[in-house]
Motif scaffolding. Structure first.
Motif, short mmCIF file in Angstrom:
data_model
loop_
_atom_site.label_atom_id
_atom_site.label_comp_id
_atom_site.label_asym_id
_atom_site.label_seq_id
_atom_site.Cartn_x
_atom_site.Cartn_y
_atom_site.Cartn_z
N MET A 169 -47.32 -19.57 7.40
CA MET A 169 -47.04 -19.99 6.03
C MET A 169 -47.41 -18.87 5.07
N GLY A 170 -46.43 -18.28 4.43
CA GLY A 170 -46.66 -17.21 3.46
C GLY A 170 -47.16 -17.78 2.15
N LEU A 171 -48.44 -17.69 1.89
CA LEU A 171 -49.03 -18.32 0.71
C LEU A 171 -48.82 -17.52 -0.57
N LYS A 172 -48.21 -16.35 -0.46
CA LYS A 172 -47.84 -15.60 -1.67
C LYS A 172 -46.37 -15.80 -2.01
N THR A 173 -45.56 -16.07 -1.00
CA THR A 173 -44.11 -16.16 -1.21
C THR A 173 -43.58 -17.58 -1.17
N GLY A 174 -44.29 -18.47 -0.51
CA GLY A 174 -43.79 -19.83 -0.32
C GLY A 174 -42.80 -19.92 0.81
N HIS A 175 -42.64 -18.85 1.58
CA HIS A 175 -41.69 -18.83 2.69
C HIS A 175 -42.41 -18.79 4.03
N SER A 176 -41.83 -19.47 5.01
CA SER A 176 -42.32 -19.36 6.38
C SER A 176 -41.81 -18.07 6.98
N ILE A 177 -42.65 -17.44 7.80
CA ILE A 177 -42.20 -16.26 8.54
C ILE A 177 -41.73 -16.75 9.90
N SER A 178 -40.44 -16.69 10.10
CA SER A 178 -39.82 -17.26 11.31
C SER A 178 -40.08 -16.39 12.53
N ARG A 179 -40.34 -17.03 13.65
CA ARG A 179 -40.53 -16.34 14.92
C ARG A 179 -40.05 -17.26 16.03
N PRO A 180 -38.75 -17.38 16.23
CA PRO A 180 -38.23 -18.32 17.21
C PRO A 180 -38.59 -18.01 18.65
N ARG A 181 -38.94 -16.73 18.93
CA ARG A 181 -39.31 -16.37 20.30
C ARG A 181 -40.22 -15.15 20.30
N SER A 182 -40.90 -14.96 21.40
CA SER A 182 -41.72 -13.77 21.57
C SER A 182 -40.82 -12.54 21.59
N PHE B 202 -49.12 -23.43 -1.39
CA PHE B 202 -49.16 -24.34 -0.24
C PHE B 202 -48.82 -25.76 -0.65
N GLU B 203 -49.43 -26.19 -1.75
CA GLU B 203 -49.22 -27.56 -2.22
C GLU B 203 -47.74 -27.82 -2.54
N LYS B 204 -47.09 -26.86 -3.13
CA LYS B 204 -45.70 -27.02 -3.56
C LYS B 204 -44.70 -26.83 -2.42
N ASP B 205 -44.92 -25.78 -1.60
CA ASP B 205 -43.89 -25.37 -0.65
C ASP B 205 -44.13 -25.80 0.80
N PHE B 206 -45.38 -26.08 1.16
CA PHE B 206 -45.65 -26.36 2.57
C PHE B 206 -46.18 -27.77 2.84
N LEU B 207 -47.04 -28.28 1.97
CA LEU B 207 -47.59 -29.61 2.20
C LEU B 207 -46.51 -30.67 2.39
N PRO B 208 -45.42 -30.65 1.58
CA PRO B 208 -44.38 -31.67 1.77
C PRO B 208 -43.65 -31.56 3.12
#
Length: 221
Positions: free
Chosen positions: A182-195, A96-102
């Motif tokens: 926020m994927g805390l194991k991968t450092g990647h966001s899981i995208s979901r632009p729409r329902s 989280f600190e490396k990939d999401f906080l910024p």
């Protein structure tokens, strides 16, 4: 004039997300197993969830203090011999600190202990559950953050994300694009632009069946 009170069964979206794609005949056993597992899984990663929200609210300040407190709390988590809660929580924190906080613009508030008295009404049942915090991204868009430290199957995460979307639509007037997983194991966001219409339909049908079996006394709601 008398007031009509509508009774609706309630369920947390963690076990319910697993029912969405499961055969109805297995629901009774699944619910018992999942509710027990939910408590164990929640407690396992509770230290990092609280630490991450605290770090975000402090804009990265007091990092070492927050990290040490989280590590101590993780050391007290009940676990199996094959699990390493301190190491697992630390890895998620560092991710989280490396990939999401910024990528966070402003911290708006924590939902970790938000009171959810009524839940979210959905097709005859009450859904319980919320994202973990509210922030803005660097573009100033308000985002509802779900901290995801697990490795669920794709259809399980898909159902959970759709249920979270239903909740933020109802509770905050937001939509799927405002959900930030926020994927805390991968450092990647899981995208979901729409329902997703197909998943929403599956959730709708599962809710209808859940109310039916609760009303029939087959399972408790």
């Amino acid at each position: 004039m008398a007031t009509l009170t509508v009774q609706a069964p309630s369920i947390h979206i963690y076990p319910f997300s697993r029912l969405v794609n499961a055969p109805a005949g297995r629901w009774e056993k699944l619910i018992a197993d999942l509710e027990a597992k939910q408590r164990i899984v929640y407690r396992y990663y509770q230290p990092v969830r609280e630490a991450v929200v605290q770090l975000a609210s402090n804009r990265g300040a007091r990092r070492n203090e927050i990290y040490e407190e989280m590590s101590h709390r993780a050391s007290e988590v009940v676990h199996s011999p094959s699990q390493y809660p301190v190491k697992d929580n630390q890895k998620c924190f560092e991710c989280f600190e490396k990939d999401f906080l910024p990528k966070i613009g402003e911290f708006k508030g924590s939902l970790l202990r938000a009171t959810q008295m009524d839940g979210t009404f959905f097709n005859g049942i009450i859904l319980k559950g919320l994202p973990h915090m509210v922030v803005t991204d660097k573009e100033g868009k308000q985002r509802y953050v779900y901290l995801y430290p697990s490795s669920w199957k794709d259809h399980e995460l898909d159902a959970y994300m759709e249920l979270l979307t239903i909740i933020i639509e109802s509770e905050f007037g937001a939509d799927a694009a405002d959900l930030w997983c926020m994927g805390l194991k991968t450092g990647h966001s899981i995208s979901r632009p729409r329902s997703k219409a197909r998943t929403r339909k599956a959730c709708h049908e599962a809710a209808k069946h859940f109310k039916r079996v609760v009303d029939a006394g087959i399972i408790k709601g």
